[in-house]
Design a protein around this motif. Structure first.
Motif, PDB file in Angstrom:
ATOM      1  N   TYR A 117      22.812  14.693 -27.852  1.00 52.42           N
ATOM      2  CA  TYR A 117      23.055  13.666 -26.850  1.00 52.42           C
ATOM      3  C   TYR A 117      24.413  13.910 -26.209  1.00 52.42           C
ATOM      4  N   ASN A 174      30.671   4.357 -24.282  1.00 57.38           N
ATOM      5  CA  ASN A 174      30.528   5.334 -25.345  1.00 57.38           C
ATOM      6  C   ASN A 174      29.265   5.022 -26.134  1.00 57.38           C
ATOM      7  N   PHE A 175      28.966   5.846 -27.127  1.00 58.74           N
ATOM      8  CA  PHE A 175      27.720   5.660 -27.876  1.00 58.74           C
ATOM      9  C   PHE A 175      27.844   6.353 -29.226  1.00 58.74           C
ATOM     10  N   THR A 176      26.892   6.062 -30.099  1.00 54.53           N
ATOM     11  CA  THR A 176      26.739   6.801 -31.332  1.00 54.53           C
ATOM     12  C   THR A 176      25.268   6.761 -31.736  1.00 54.53           C
ATOM     13  N   LEU A 211      23.745   8.925 -20.255  1.00 52.79           N
ATOM     14  CA  LEU A 211      23.436   9.623 -21.502  1.00 52.79           C
ATOM     15  C   LEU A 211      22.323  10.634 -21.268  1.00 52.79           C
ATOM     16  N   LYS A 232      21.472  -1.722 -29.279  1.00 53.05           N
ATOM     17  CA  LYS A 232      20.792  -0.761 -30.142  1.00 53.05           C
ATOM     18  C   LYS A 232      19.470  -0.380 -29.492  1.00 53.05           C
ATOM     19  N   LEU A 249      27.159  12.442 -23.228  1.00 45.78           N
ATOM     20  CA  LEU A 249      27.559  11.341 -22.358  1.00 45.78           C
ATOM     21  C   LEU A 249      28.492  11.892 -21.296  1.00 45.78           C
ATOM     22  N   LEU A 280      19.969   4.707 -31.176  1.00 46.35           N
ATOM     23  CA  LEU A 280      21.152   4.869 -30.342  1.00 46.35           C
ATOM     24  C   LEU A 280      21.889   3.538 -30.219  1.00 46.35           C
ATOM     25  N   TYR A 281      23.221   3.617 -30.260  1.00 51.55           N
ATOM     26  CA  TYR A 281      24.073   2.434 -30.104  1.00 51.55           C
ATOM     27  C   TYR A 281      24.990   2.683 -28.913  1.00 51.55           C
ATOM     28  N   LEU A 282      24.790   1.904 -27.849  1.00 53.90           N
ATOM     29  CA  LEU A 282      25.557   2.062 -26.618  1.00 53.90           C
ATOM     30  C   LEU A 282      26.428   0.831 -26.416  1.00 53.90           C
ATOM     31  N   TRP A 283      27.702   1.043 -26.085  1.00 51.21           N
ATOM     32  CA  TRP A 283      28.534  -0.117 -25.800  1.00 51.21           C
ATOM     33  C   TRP A 283      29.291   0.051 -24.491  1.00 51.21           C
ATOM     34  N   CYS A 288      27.129   3.462 -20.089  1.00 50.76           N
ATOM     35  CA  CYS A 288      27.923   2.910 -21.182  1.00 50.76           C
ATOM     36  C   CYS A 288      29.294   3.569 -21.234  1.00 50.76           C
TER      37      CYS A 288
END
Length: 264
Positions: free
Chosen positions: A246, A32-34, A254, A51, A248, A41-44, A30
């Motif tokens: 976590y 980035n993520f949050t 990740l 999600k 990245l 986890l939210y990966l874009w 990804c």
């Protein structure tokens, strides 16, 4: 002294190195993520947001290529996810299934053409940074401005990072000029001369930040800086929960590690 000349700090080196082999969390690469409060986890990547559960199971997906790539995602309110498409000047609110909750919000329609950062500043407030006007803006969920704070950093301030401790503080981080700290109403409080920060996260009175391959914990009350982890030269972003760290890396992988407790 390289850091805080004007205040007394105690730096406690814990010697936690993550430079050894680190197994990648089994998720797609990804940009980035949050992480939300429930550990999801939210990966874009590009225009796609996924999600995932803590175990890596895909729970939901969002994508709207017509709005351009995803600049940032704020999942600090798990039931209301904020997605920022900078190219099209659009904010999208999603529910916990990553379905749009209402119409997309056009920054351009509100004559906001140079917004570079966006994040929640409370359950009904959004914090925006206007790079051209050099202002921190607070708006309601309809993008009506409720407060604006001019930035006077001595020269052009171009923060690449924003983080908010909900109902407490807003931080803007410029790699060259440092971190500006504002209260929840958008009023400037102080400058933290931390430069070269690649990623940061507020948790209560603690500011975690990634700098020069090291992860630090800065206690804003006690004015202590603690070295949390080193050997992170290939890490570009991190998020910390109560139990998990976590990381990245530069390849978009990740990495999941248990949180190591501070020892003095």
């Amino acid at each position: 002294m390289r850091r805080f000349i004007l205040i007394l700090l105690t730096i406690v080196a814990l010697g936690f190195s993550y430079a050894q082999e680190r197994p990648s969390y089994i998720l797609p690469p990804c940009d980035n993520f949050t992480v939300d409060l429930h550990g999801n986890l939210y990966l874009w990547k590009d225009a796609v947001l996924e999600k995932h559960s803590e175990t890596g199971k895909v729970l939901a997906q969002y994508s709207n290529p017509s709005l351009g790539t995803i600049r940032s995602v704020d999942a600090s309110i798990p039931s209301k996810i904020l997605v920022f498409h900078q190219e099209s000047g659009t904010l999208v609110l999603l529910d916990n299934t990553l379905s749009p909750a209402g119409n997309a919000l056009s920054l351009f329609d509100h004559n906001l053409y140079s917004i570079t950062l966006a994040a929640f500043a409370g359950t009904n407030r959004i914090a925006l940074f206007d790079d051209a006007a050099q202002q921190l803006l607070l708006t309601d969920l309809d993008l009506n401005i409720v407060n604006s704070t001019p930035i006077d950093a001595g020269s052009d301030f171009h923060p690449a990072l924003i983080d908010v401790s909900l109902d407490k503080n807003i931080l803007l981080s410029d790699s060259l000029l440092g971190i500006l700290l504002f209260d929840k109403f958008g009023s400037f409080e102080r400058k933290l001369p931390l430069t070269g920060v690649k990623s940061l996260q507020m948790q209560g009175e603690h500011l975690y930040y990634l700098q020069e391959g090291n992860l630090y914990n800065y206690d804003l009350s006690a004015l202590d800086i603690i070295l949390v982890a080193n050997g992170l030269s290939d890490v570009k972003a991190f998020r910390r929960t109560n139990s998990t760290l976590y990381l990245l890396n530069d390849k978009g992988a990740l990495i999941q590690r248990p949180v190591l407790r501070s020892r003095r």
